[in-house]
Design a protein around this motif. Structure first.
Motif, mmCIF file in Angstrom:
data_model
loop_
_atom_site.group_PDB
_atom_site.id
_atom_site.type_symbol
_atom_site.label_atom_id
_atom_site.label_comp_id
_atom_site.label_asym_id
_atom_site.label_seq_id
_atom_site.Cartn_x
_atom_site.Cartn_y
_atom_site.Cartn_z
ATOM 1 N N GLU A 173 3.414 -23.890 -6.187
ATOM 2 C CA GLU A 173 2.017 -24.194 -5.861
ATOM 3 C C GLU A 173 1.607 -23.550 -4.541
ATOM 4 O O GLU A 173 0.498 -23.033 -4.413
ATOM 5 C CB GLU A 173 1.817 -25.708 -5.806
ATOM 6 C CG GLU A 173 0.391 -26.135 -5.673
ATOM 7 C CD GLU A 173 -0.466 -25.810 -6.887
ATOM 8 O OE1 GLU A 173 -1.678 -25.582 -6.712
ATOM 9 O OE2 GLU A 173 0.074 -25.775 -8.017
ATOM 10 N N VAL A 174 2.485 -23.561 -3.559
ATOM 11 C CA VAL A 174 2.185 -22.920 -2.272
ATOM 12 C C VAL A 174 2.019 -21.414 -2.460
ATOM 13 O O VAL A 174 1.093 -20.813 -1.905
ATOM 14 C CB VAL A 174 3.274 -23.247 -1.219
ATOM 15 C CG1 VAL A 174 3.095 -22.422 0.039
ATOM 16 C CG2 VAL A 174 3.260 -24.742 -0.887
ATOM 17 N N LEU A 175 2.889 -20.812 -3.249
ATOM 18 C CA LEU A 175 2.747 -19.379 -3.531
ATOM 19 C C LEU A 175 1.402 -19.086 -4.191
ATOM 20 O O LEU A 175 0.728 -18.109 -3.833
ATOM 21 C CB LEU A 175 3.891 -18.877 -4.423
ATOM 22 C CG LEU A 175 5.251 -18.707 -3.756
ATOM 23 C CD1 LEU A 175 6.305 -18.348 -4.799
ATOM 24 C CD2 LEU A 175 5.211 -17.674 -2.653
ATOM 25 N N LEU A 176 1.004 -19.912 -5.132
ATOM 26 C CA LEU A 176 -0.294 -19.721 -5.788
ATOM 27 C C LEU A 176 -1.449 -19.823 -4.793
ATOM 28 O O LEU A 176 -2.410 -19.064 -4.882
ATOM 29 C CB LEU A 176 -0.476 -20.727 -6.923
ATOM 30 C CG LEU A 176 0.333 -20.464 -8.186
ATOM 31 C CD1 LEU A 176 0.182 -21.619 -9.171
ATOM 32 C CD2 LEU A 176 -0.066 -19.158 -8.821
ATOM 33 N N MET A 177 -1.334 -20.749 -3.858
ATOM 34 C CA MET A 177 -2.378 -20.877 -2.829
ATOM 35 C C MET A 177 -2.434 -19.631 -1.948
ATOM 36 O O MET A 177 -3.474 -19.335 -1.366
ATOM 37 C CB MET A 177 -2.159 -22.128 -1.974
ATOM 38 C CG MET A 177 -2.450 -23.406 -2.714
ATOM 39 S SD MET A 177 -2.396 -24.881 -1.677
ATOM 40 C CE MET A 177 -0.696 -24.948 -1.185
ATOM 41 N N CYS A 178 -1.327 -18.901 -1.867
ATOM 42 C CA CYS A 178 -1.276 -17.651 -1.107
ATOM 43 C C CYS A 178 -1.586 -16.443 -1.992
ATOM 44 O O CYS A 178 -1.389 -15.297 -1.575
ATOM 45 C CB CYS A 178 0.106 -17.478 -0.476
ATOM 46 S SG CYS A 178 0.518 -18.680 0.772
ATOM 47 N N ASN A 179 -2.040 -16.685 -3.208
ATOM 48 C CA ASN A 179 -2.343 -15.625 -4.185
ATOM 49 C C ASN A 179 -1.116 -14.784 -4.520
ATOM 50 O O ASN A 179 -1.216 -13.566 -4.681
ATOM 51 C CB ASN A 179 -3.493 -14.737 -3.712
ATOM 52 C CG ASN A 179 -4.789 -15.499 -3.648
ATOM 53 O OD1 ASN A 179 -5.105 -16.280 -4.544
ATOM 54 N ND2 ASN A 179 -5.541 -15.298 -2.582
ATOM 55 N N VAL B 171 1.566 -29.376 3.503
ATOM 56 C CA VAL B 171 1.736 -27.947 3.787
ATOM 57 C C VAL B 171 0.371 -27.312 4.009
ATOM 58 O O VAL B 171 0.152 -26.588 4.991
ATOM 59 C CB VAL B 171 2.500 -27.235 2.643
ATOM 60 C CG1 VAL B 171 2.438 -25.721 2.798
ATOM 61 C CG2 VAL B 171 3.949 -27.717 2.587
ATOM 62 N N LYS B 172 -0.554 -27.585 3.113
ATOM 63 C CA LYS B 172 -1.905 -27.028 3.223
ATOM 64 C C LYS B 172 -2.570 -27.471 4.526
ATOM 65 O O LYS B 172 -3.189 -26.663 5.224
ATOM 66 C CB LYS B 172 -2.751 -27.491 2.036
ATOM 67 C CG LYS B 172 -4.101 -26.821 1.946
ATOM 68 C CD LYS B 172 -4.965 -27.421 0.846
ATOM 69 C CE LYS B 172 -4.531 -26.978 -0.511
ATOM 70 N NZ LYS B 172 -5.472 -27.422 -1.582
ATOM 71 N N GLN B 173 -2.397 -28.725 4.884
ATOM 72 C CA GLN B 173 -2.965 -29.260 6.121
ATOM 73 C C GLN B 173 -2.375 -28.556 7.341
ATOM 74 O O GLN B 173 -3.098 -28.179 8.270
ATOM 75 C CB GLN B 173 -2.686 -30.761 6.191
ATOM 76 C CG GLN B 173 -3.188 -31.455 7.420
ATOM 77 C CD GLN B 173 -2.836 -32.946 7.377
ATOM 78 O OE1 GLN B 173 -2.935 -33.583 6.342
ATOM 79 N NE2 GLN B 173 -2.413 -33.475 8.507
ATOM 80 N N ASP B 174 -1.075 -28.354 7.348
ATOM 81 C CA ASP B 174 -0.423 -27.670 8.475
ATOM 82 C C ASP B 174 -0.877 -26.226 8.611
ATOM 83 O O ASP B 174 -1.172 -25.743 9.714
ATOM 84 C CB ASP B 174 1.093 -27.705 8.333
ATOM 85 C CG ASP B 174 1.709 -29.005 8.795
ATOM 86 O OD1 ASP B 174 0.946 -29.932 9.141
ATOM 87 O OD2 ASP B 174 2.948 -29.097 8.787
ATOM 88 N N VAL B 175 -0.937 -25.517 7.483
ATOM 89 C CA VAL B 175 -1.353 -24.114 7.517
ATOM 90 C C VAL B 175 -2.791 -24.008 8.005
ATOM 91 O O VAL B 175 -3.082 -23.199 8.913
ATOM 92 C CB VAL B 175 -1.172 -23.443 6.140
ATOM 93 C CG1 VAL B 175 -1.800 -22.064 6.122
ATOM 94 C CG2 VAL B 175 0.310 -23.362 5.784
ATOM 95 N N SER B 176 -3.681 -24.798 7.459
ATOM 96 C CA SER B 176 -5.089 -24.721 7.896
ATOM 97 C C SER B 176 -5.236 -25.150 9.350
ATOM 98 O O SER B 176 -6.038 -24.578 10.084
ATOM 99 C CB SER B 176 -5.993 -25.547 6.981
ATOM 100 O OG SER B 176 -5.660 -26.924 7.052
ATOM 101 N N GLY B 177 -4.442 -26.101 9.787
ATOM 102 C CA GLY B 177 -4.486 -26.541 11.181
ATOM 103 C C GLY B 177 -4.048 -25.440 12.135
ATOM 104 O O GLY B 177 -4.604 -25.284 13.231
ATOM 105 N N LYS B 178 -3.029 -24.691 11.748
ATOM 106 C CA LYS B 178 -2.534 -23.594 12.592
ATOM 107 C C LYS B 178 -3.510 -22.418 12.625
ATOM 108 O O LYS B 178 -3.592 -21.703 13.617
ATOM 109 C CB LYS B 178 -1.172 -23.107 12.109
ATOM 110 C CG LYS B 178 -0.059 -24.085 12.297
ATOM 111 C CD LYS B 178 0.324 -24.211 13.742
ATOM 112 C CE LYS B 178 1.511 -25.138 13.882
ATOM 113 N NZ LYS B 178 1.859 -25.378 15.262
#
Length: 106
Positions: free
Chosen positions: A29-35, A98-105
């Motif tokens: 799912e994380v890979l998909l969010m990264c296209n 994970v999404k929250q951490d990435v967007s926060g950074k």
């Protein structure tokens, strides 16, 4: 040592990242969010793939590095939460963190 994600397999580094059903669902799912659409690789190959495909200062490279680090971090935290506190988060919550951490950074 059985896998803390209750898949019935023996816990190893390679299994935990990302051969286990639980961690592979998160990573996919994380890979998909990264296209990124590709088969999941072994731990060593994932690290190698990221080191070659997330190099540089392009925005998508930064996102990939952050996503990889956050995924490994949150899966390890979840493993320890399950082992030492007997508390269990669903994989969807790990993805959200994970999404929250990435967007926060960013």
């Amino acid at each position: 040592a059985d896998c803390a994600f209750l898949c019935g397999e023996t816990e190893t580094l390679q299994h935990l990242f990302f051969q286990c059903l639980f961690s592979s669902m998160v990573w996919r799912e994380v890979l998909l969010m990264c296209n990124i659409v590709r088969p999941l690789l072994s731990w060593a190959d994932e690290v190698l793939w990221m080191s070659t495909h997330a190099r540089g200062s392009a925005f998508h490279h930064i996102v990939r590095r952050l996503a990889f680090a956050a995924t490994v971090y949150h899966l390890w935290i979840e493993r320890n939460r399950r082992c030492f506190k007997n508390m269990f988060l669903p994989y969807q919550e790990i993805i959200r963190l994970v999404k929250q951490d990435v967007s926060g950074k960013l």
